[in-house]
Design a protein around this motif. Structure first.
Motif, PDB file in Angstrom:
ATOM      1  N   VAL A   7       1.227  -1.364   0.103  1.00  0.00           N
ATOM      2  CA  VAL A   7      -0.166   0.141  -0.029  1.00  0.00           C
ATOM      3  C   VAL A   7       0.627   1.139  -0.302  1.00  0.00           C
ATOM      4  O   VAL A   7       2.454   0.990   0.178  1.00  0.00           O
ATOM      5  N   CYS A   8       0.983   2.349  -0.654  1.00  0.00           N
ATOM      6  CA  CYS A   8       0.950   3.770   0.070  1.00  0.00           C
ATOM      7  C   CYS A   8      -0.198   4.883   0.437  1.00  0.00           C
ATOM      8  O   CYS A   8      -0.443   4.345   0.108  1.00  0.00           O
ATOM      9  N   THR A   9       0.582   4.538   1.916  1.00  0.00           N
ATOM     10  CA  THR A   9      -0.585   4.727   2.555  1.00  0.00           C
ATOM     11  C   THR A   9      -0.899   6.323   2.904  1.00  0.00           C
ATOM     12  O   THR A   9      -2.051   7.507   2.872  1.00  0.00           O
ATOM     13  N   LEU A  10       0.135   7.092   2.330  1.00  0.00           N
ATOM     14  CA  LEU A  10      -0.018   9.036   2.251  1.00  0.00           C
ATOM     15  C   LEU A  10      -0.338   9.003   1.318  1.00  0.00           C
ATOM     16  O   LEU A  10      -1.099  10.440   0.299  1.00  0.00           O
ATOM     17  N   CYS A  11       0.112   8.339  -0.174  1.00  0.00           N
ATOM     18  CA  CYS A  11      -0.580   8.292  -1.798  1.00  0.00           C
ATOM     19  C   CYS A  11      -0.906   8.262  -2.528  1.00  0.00           C
ATOM     20  O   CYS A  11      -1.552   6.180  -2.259  1.00  0.00           O
ATOM     21  N   SER A  12       0.245   7.149  -3.696  1.00  0.00           N
ATOM     22  CA  SER A  12       0.158   6.307  -4.193  1.00  0.00           C
ATOM     23  C   SER A  12       1.263   5.817  -5.492  1.00  0.00           C
ATOM     24  O   SER A  12       1.028   5.222  -6.399  1.00  0.00           O
ATOM     25  N   CYS A  13       2.653   5.606  -4.062  1.00  0.00           N
ATOM     26  CA  CYS A  13       3.637   5.527  -4.755  1.00  0.00           C
ATOM     27  C   CYS A  13       3.582   3.414  -5.532  1.00  0.00           C
ATOM     28  O   CYS A  13       2.827   2.772  -4.646  1.00  0.00           O
ATOM     29  N   TYR A  14       4.329   4.474  -5.719  1.00  0.00           N
ATOM     30  CA  TYR A  14       3.679   2.625  -7.466  1.00  0.00           C
ATOM     31  C   TYR A  14       5.346   1.877  -7.208  1.00  0.00           C
ATOM     32  O   TYR A  14       5.955   3.024  -8.338  1.00  0.00           O
ATOM     33  N   PRO A  15       5.220   0.514  -7.908  1.00  0.00           N
ATOM     34  CA  PRO A  15       6.626   0.512  -8.866  1.00  0.00           C
ATOM     35  C   PRO A  15       6.381   0.677 -10.486  1.00  0.00           C
ATOM     36  O   PRO A  15       6.089  -0.676 -10.736  1.00  0.00           O
ATOM     37  N   TRP A  16       6.745   1.728 -10.843  1.00  0.00           N
ATOM     38  CA  TRP A  16       5.939   1.513 -12.983  1.00  0.00           C
ATOM     39  C   TRP A  16       6.842   0.886 -13.119  1.00  0.00           C
ATOM     40  O   TRP A  16       5.929   0.083 -14.306  1.00  0.00           O
ATOM     41  N   PRO A  17       8.097   0.745 -13.277  1.00  0.00           N
ATOM     42  CA  PRO A  17       8.923   1.033 -14.630  1.00  0.00           C
ATOM     43  C   PRO A  17       8.267  -1.724 -14.391  1.00  0.00           C
ATOM     44  O   PRO A  17       8.201  -1.649 -15.667  1.00  0.00           O
ATOM     45  N   VAL A  18       7.785  -1.846 -13.334  1.00  0.00           N
ATOM     46  CA  VAL A  18       7.427  -2.997 -13.221  1.00  0.00           C
ATOM     47  C   VAL A  18       5.778  -3.333 -13.314  1.00  0.00           C
ATOM     48  O   VAL A  18       5.101  -4.821 -13.844  1.00  0.00           O
ATOM     49  N   LEU A  19       4.555  -2.229 -12.834  1.00  0.00           N
ATOM     50  CA  LEU A  19       3.855  -2.882 -12.547  1.00  0.00           C
ATOM     51  C   LEU A  19       2.840  -1.996 -13.780  1.00  0.00           C
ATOM     52  O   LEU A  19       1.503  -1.473 -13.555  1.00  0.00           O
ATOM     53  N   GLY A  20       3.378  -0.782 -14.398  1.00  0.00           N
ATOM     54  CA  GLY A  20       2.996   0.597 -14.940  1.00  0.00           C
ATOM     55  C   GLY A  20       2.139   1.304 -14.229  1.00  0.00           C
ATOM     56  O   GLY A  20       2.750   1.854 -12.888  1.00  0.00           O
ATOM     57  N   LEU A  21       1.202   1.615 -14.467  1.00  0.00           N
ATOM     58  CA  LEU A  21       0.535   2.695 -13.312  1.00  0.00           C
ATOM     59  C   LEU A  21      -0.757   2.153 -12.427  1.00  0.00           C
ATOM     60  O   LEU A  21      -1.411   1.277 -13.107  1.00  0.00           O
TER      61      LEU A  21
END
Ligand code: FE
Length: 215
Positions: A110-124
């Protein structure tokens, strides 16, 4: 870099732009007008994330880890260079940490503060990943959240919740489905869903062969 804040929900009224959309549009016009921004480059960037960068890349990483124990070790030890071995990396993936599911431990990101996400492996990220209910409840009631995603784990399986930040973004290495011995890497990758790499899902199960009936 500080952890960024500032995802807000907006009510859309017909074709009107939300305040954020309007600001983005205004900034884009201004930057283009001043010559700081090449609209074609921006279009290419958007297209990149819409069509080329997505969870199929993470699925390749997972499949490789399932068939190659040495790669799996490198991936769990230091994920970013291991992922780069497959030619995958870039913005939002400067420091990816991969956490491994086992029968005893399920991982949820999860990203509790906003929406941090591993873009290169999962996209948006999916919309629900950015939504306050998921961000709040994943930490408080992970088992309840999983149930809503249709995932029921044995009571004996513990759940660890990982809070992604702009600096460290987590990806889950799901359990390899039973009955996949001898599967090619491509066949394995086809079983890996986006949600299984966030922890809100499991890889696709194999269709159960109907029991042989006596003729
Ligand atoms: Fe975030």
């Amino acid at each position: 870099m500080n952890h960024h804040h500032g995802d807000h929900d907006h009510v859309h009224h017909g074709s009107e732009l939300s305040p954020v959309e309007a600001r983005v549009r205004a900034l884009e016009s201004l930057l283009t007008e001043k010559g700081y921004l090449d609209p074609a480059a921006l279009d290419a960037l958007v297209e990149l994330y819409e069509t080329k960068v997505g969870p199929h890349l993470g699925a390749r990483v997972v499949a490789r880890a399932w068939v190659d124990p040495a790669f799996r070790t490198r991936l769990l030890t230091e994920a970013t260079p291991a992922i780069a071995e497959l030619g995958i990396g870039g913005r939002g993936g400067e420091h990816i940490v991969v956490v491994e599911n086992t029968p005893e431990m399920h991982n949820l990101v999860v990203c509790t503060l906003c929406s941090c996400y591993p873009w290169p492996v999962l996209g948006l990220p999916p919309v629900w990943y950015k939504a306050p209910p998921y961000r709040a409840r994943a930490v408080i009631d992970p088992r309840g959240v999983l149930a809503e995603f249709g995932v029921t784990l044995p009571e004996t399986t513990r759940i660890t919740v990982w809070d992604s930040t702009a600096e460290t973004r987590y990806m889950v290495l799901p359990l390899r489905p039973a009955g996949t011995d001898g599967f090619s890497e491509d066949a394995l990758a086809a079983l890996v869903t986006r949600d299984s790499m966030i922890g809100t899902g499991l890889p696709k199960a194999l269709p159960v062969e109907p029991a042989e009936m006596p003729v």
